[in-house]
Design an enzyme around this catalytic site. Structure first.
Site, short mmCIF file in Angstrom:
data_model
loop_
_atom_site.label_atom_id
_atom_site.label_comp_id
_atom_site.label_asym_id
_atom_site.label_seq_id
_atom_site.Cartn_x
_atom_site.Cartn_y
_atom_site.Cartn_z
CB ILE A 99 -28.83 26.49 -30.27
CG1 ILE A 99 -28.31 26.56 -31.71
CG2 ILE A 99 -28.17 27.52 -29.39
CD1 ILE A 99 -28.61 27.89 -32.39
CB SER A 100 -25.57 21.80 -31.45
OG SER A 100 -26.47 20.79 -31.07
#
Length: 213
Positions: free
Chosen positions: A61-62
């Site tokens: 997840i960025s």
């Protein structure tokens, strides 16, 4: 205000606004979406930290700033239809769903898709369409798209995605063989394409194969 909401507000101020993100609609959507619900339980204590986090299937997840930057670069409007390549945990999907009329989101891993769908449905989103598929192919059935957001990095710009971008549309995508760069791809009204380099990035590699159950 509970602890998660306070952490989210601090994240927006310190990590996002202080780095120059100014689109108020984007900032409000990030303040609203509970990021910790999109992070695996083992990492929820770090959900509002200034870094990416691992998820299942070897994905990530960025970093919150990158999510905000990519969303702002799209310049989303309420009437827009968006295509997202790489649903992941669904966090970026939720941000987009707050800002546009409809989101089509493609994921190649069925496990990730199912988890994201459950989370997003539990939060009440009704303007998201889920597709299990190969992101290189896009989703022709609902094309063209005003916006396309790609959350994994192919080695080159996929032609199918360019073709499915509407005239006047915008795509934000990281790509590169040896060095990834984040680009804004604009399709002009005459169909010509303009590329703008934004900054070097590191994303997981975009998979070019059949979906995995």
């Amino acid at each position: 205000m509970d602890a998660e909401e306070q952490a989210r507000n601090n994240m927006v101020i310190k990590q996002i606004e202080n780095r120059g993100i100014s689109n108020q609609s984007v900032l409000q959507s990030i303040k609203k979406v509970p990021r910790h619900l999109f992070v695996p339980p083992a990492y929820r204590h770090a959900a509002y930290g200034d870094h990416p986090l691992p998820t299942s299937c070897g994905q990530t997840i960025s970093q919150p700033y990158i999510v905000a930057l990519m969303t702002e670069l799209l310049v989303p409007q309420k009437h827009h239809k968006a295509l997202e390549i790489g649903t992941g945990t669904g966090y970026q999907t939720a941000i987009l769903a707050e800002l546009v009329q409809e989101v089509y989101t493609i994921e190649i891993y069925s496990q990730l898709q199912e988890t994201a769908k459950n989370t997003l449905t539990s939060l009440g989103y009704q303007n998201i369409r889920f597709i299990l598929g190969n992101g290189y192919e896009g989703y022709l059935a609902a094309a063209p798209y005003d916006l396309i957001l790609v959350t994994a990095a192919p080695p080159y710009l996929p032609e199918n995605l360019v073709e499915q971008l509407a005239l006047g549309g915008t795509m934000v995508i990281p790509f590169g063989k040896n060095r990834q760069m984040l680009y804004v791809i604009s399709k002009n009204k005459d169909g010509s394409i303009h590329r703008k380099e934004i900054l070097p990035v590191v994303f997981v590699t975009m998979q070019d194969r059949k979906p995995l159950n």
